[in-house]
Design an enzyme around this catalytic site. Sequence first.
Site, short mmCIF file in Angstrom:
data_model
loop_
_atom_site.label_atom_id
_atom_site.label_comp_id
_atom_site.label_asym_id
_atom_site.label_seq_id
_atom_site.Cartn_x
_atom_site.Cartn_y
_atom_site.Cartn_z
N SER A 29 -1.25 -3.97 10.28
CA SER A 29 -0.95 -4.94 9.20
C SER A 29 0.32 -5.56 9.38
O SER A 29 1.19 -5.01 9.82
CB SER A 29 -0.74 -4.18 7.76
OG SER A 29 -1.82 -3.60 7.59
N ARG B 148 2.77 -12.07 -0.55
CA ARG B 148 1.56 -12.36 -0.27
C ARG B 148 0.74 -13.68 -0.77
O ARG B 148 1.30 -13.99 -1.81
CB ARG B 148 0.31 -11.31 -0.44
CG ARG B 148 0.50 -9.80 0.29
CD ARG B 148 0.22 -9.63 1.66
NE ARG B 148 0.60 -8.52 2.41
CZ ARG B 148 -0.20 -8.21 3.41
NH1 ARG B 148 -1.13 -8.76 4.01
NH2 ARG B 148 0.35 -7.18 4.06
N ASP C 52 -8.77 -10.41 9.01
CA ASP C 52 -8.52 -8.93 8.58
C ASP C 52 -9.31 -7.93 9.12
O ASP C 52 -9.16 -6.91 9.27
CB ASP C 52 -7.92 -8.86 7.22
CG ASP C 52 -7.25 -7.44 6.96
OD1 ASP C 52 -6.41 -7.19 7.86
OD2 ASP C 52 -7.22 -6.92 6.06
N LYS D 77 -9.43 -2.69 1.82
CA LYS D 77 -9.18 -1.50 2.80
C LYS D 77 -10.16 -0.36 2.23
O LYS D 77 -10.69 0.33 3.28
CB LYS D 77 -7.65 -1.22 2.65
CG LYS D 77 -6.68 -2.24 2.92
CD LYS D 77 -6.90 -2.99 4.40
CE LYS D 77 -6.07 -4.04 4.58
NZ LYS D 77 -6.02 -4.53 5.79
N HIS E 189 -10.40 -3.23 11.71
CA HIS E 189 -9.33 -3.84 11.06
C HIS E 189 -9.08 -4.92 12.34
O HIS E 189 -8.17 -5.08 12.96
CB HIS E 189 -8.38 -2.84 11.28
CG HIS E 189 -7.13 -3.31 10.42
ND1 HIS E 189 -5.71 -2.97 10.45
CD2 HIS E 189 -7.04 -4.26 9.36
CE1 HIS E 189 -4.88 -3.57 9.54
NE2 HIS E 189 -5.52 -4.59 9.17
N CYS F 176 1.12 -8.02 11.61
CA CYS F 176 1.53 -8.21 13.12
C CYS F 176 0.93 -9.55 13.61
O CYS F 176 0.93 -9.79 14.55
CB CYS F 176 1.10 -7.09 14.00
SG CYS F 176 2.03 -5.52 13.73
N TYR G 177 -1.35 -3.46 -6.80
CA TYR G 177 -1.08 -4.55 -5.66
C TYR G 177 -2.03 -4.32 -4.56
O TYR G 177 -2.77 -3.27 -4.21
CB TYR G 177 0.27 -3.97 -4.97
CG TYR G 177 1.21 -4.94 -4.29
CD1 TYR G 177 1.69 -6.18 -4.84
CD2 TYR G 177 0.64 -5.38 -3.02
CE1 TYR G 177 2.42 -7.03 -4.16
CE2 TYR G 177 1.39 -6.25 -2.20
CZ TYR G 177 2.19 -7.16 -2.98
OH TYR G 177 2.69 -8.21 -2.06
N ARG H 93 0.87 -1.15 0.01
CA ARG H 93 0.18 -0.07 0.08
C ARG H 93 0.84 1.17 0.07
O ARG H 93 1.91 1.11 0.50
CB ARG H 93 -0.82 -0.04 1.22
CG ARG H 93 -2.12 -0.89 1.25
CD ARG H 93 -2.89 -0.82 2.41
NE ARG H 93 -2.25 -1.37 3.50
CZ ARG H 93 -1.81 -0.48 4.55
NH1 ARG H 93 -1.71 0.83 4.44
NH2 ARG H 93 -1.21 -1.01 5.65
O1 SAT Z 1 -3.68 -3.44 2.29
S1 SAT Z 1 -3.30 -4.91 1.88
O2 SAT Z 1 -4.53 -5.34 1.41
O3 SAT Z 1 -2.32 -4.86 0.67
C1 SAT Z 1 -2.73 -5.49 3.44
C2 SAT Z 1 -2.63 -4.98 4.49
O4 SAT Z 1 -1.90 -3.79 4.64
O5 SAT Z 1 -3.07 -5.16 5.62
MN MN Z 2 -4.92 -5.78 7.36
#
Ligand code: SAT
Ligand code: MN
Length: 611
Positions: free
Chosen positions: A273, A390, A298, A230, A250, A275, A221, A82
């Site tokens: 993210s 990923r 997530d 997101k 989140h 973690c 991406y 991101r």
């Molecule tokens: O934003 S992503 O979907 O690429 C993954 C993340 O940051 O949790």
């Molecule tokens: Mn996330």
Amino acid sequence: MSVTEQDVRAAAPANTPEDVLAWVAEVAALTTPDAIEFSDGTQEEWDRLTSLMVETGVFTRLNEEKRPNSFLARSLPSDVARVESRTFICSEKEEDAGPTNHWADPVEMKATLKEKFTGCMKGRTMYVIPFSMGPLGGPISQLGIEISDSPYVVCNMRIMTRMGKEAMDLIAEGKPWVPAVHSVGVPLEDGQEDTTWPCNDEKYITHFPETNEIWSFGSGYGGNALLGKKCFALRIASTMAKRDGWMAEHMLILRLTRESDGRQFHITAAFPSACGKTNLAMLEPTIPGYKVETVGDDIAWMRPGPDGRLYAINPEAGFFGVAPGTSYSTNPMAMETMKANSIFTNVALTDDGDVWWEGIDGEVPAHLIDWHGNDWTPESGEKAAHPNSRFTVPASQCPIICSDWEAPEGVAVDAILFGGRRASNVPLVAEQYEPAHGVFIGASVASEVTAAATDVKAGALRHDPFAMLPFCGYNMADYWGHWLDMQAKLGDKFPKAYQVNWFRKDDEGNWLWPGYGDNSRVLDWIVRRVAGEVEAIDGVTGRYPKFEDFNLDGLDVTEESWAKLFHICPDAWAAEMDDTEEYFKTFGDKVPAPILEQLAKFRERIAAARD
Ligand code: SAT
Ligand code: MN
């Protein structure tokens, strides 16, 4: 020849409503693609698009025996995560985006986007992707349509959302839907050959919360391009949730069943993210008597149910997890989930056509193709897989997916965890003193930065309230106010908050807590607290377990190392609270009074610990 309105009508399924046709035709007129397809979500479509991408070199088909129906994609080094600095909240008033977001004037941004999107799909196919976030037709679910010029996005969306015909059927019934437009931003001149990862150096990830629109330009991406995730399920949904009295968070969701009495507990947990949310969601308890089932890894959408409790659904249909560090010892369930029908991005390729990354099981191979597509050996001195590489996998393939993971009404939440990566200061677990303290715990989360965004320095400590820093679609201080409102509405039925930290280290840099499956010991204490079966002791950051109540059987944790896990350095906390106060000041007078009261109370506890 670019796509005309007649072409749109000819390509659209029979039940496509007029408002969708008009919007698609408008976007086609702006972006001038060469062809148009409406995604139906079928296997035939997946087979056709994956084969197309294998032909064009976007995808490498993995070894059919080892990893059937699975593919590897390699992005450009400039498009690996991101981009927070290019993510915009375009609310009418700047204060409604708040200091944690990049704000842009909606009219100005629309003008910029118009320029950027003009002709940007030339030479490409425009895909129209209807999708549902959450079970189809569920009361908490929401619909969207993503337009994208990337077949990679279509295939990822098929895994991550309920995509295709059924979603369009619901839209045709007149249900509201969120329009989301995505382009990699690389038009192709006549005869110009495409690259395997088209993307533009200039990126715009933009959100219009007042009109529920998403426009994303320049990146292929993850969270930049899979707009259901997101952009919709957190940034747009958080603003919808504030308006309509629900919550978009989140958070992972898991079910913990206690075998002794069959009681089920549902836990949600917010971590920044990368973690370990996926690891916690699929945890294999190391202590007997518990079973974990995964609901989501997530995002959680939560609504008050008819009984006044808070119910959560996972709006996604797949996991987009961090590959490095994932193995049969750290997360066997994730390893099982990705055995087939998966997309891998920026991992390494083995000589026998399988995937590899740092931290996966077994010996390090003598030769690999790294994420750049180059030969790699252990002597190369560089990582073979990108740290933010990923896997995209269907949630249904997870061996411990919860039987109720698609229950439209969701699961009733018993406890909410807040965590982050903290080498010092933050104890293993602490329970809130009172509801406003729970919000304070969430608001003051700080975590060491990971590789999930390209433009923030990894390793540094940053404030990440509720793990929502890059994902809150409105003013973060108003979001805290919304949490307080929801707590007030549900009263004692609102779940208690717990601060957790698996990442504490001693002075020599050794982990103080084994983590992974042993985090079940923390969950065990939390659910016994929820059930009112065990006492807690008042501490500086919250209420802590008693040593003798906590299940440490079979672990090499002595009373001395336990004390280190809960050790509080008043000076360090005093300094952190000074910093937190400065941070709160950036929100001006929007910070809700109960949060400032909690800061004062916390300081009193710190002062008392000094005496
Ligand atoms: O934003 S992503 O979907 O690429 C993954 C993340 O940051 O949790
Ligand atoms: Mn996330």
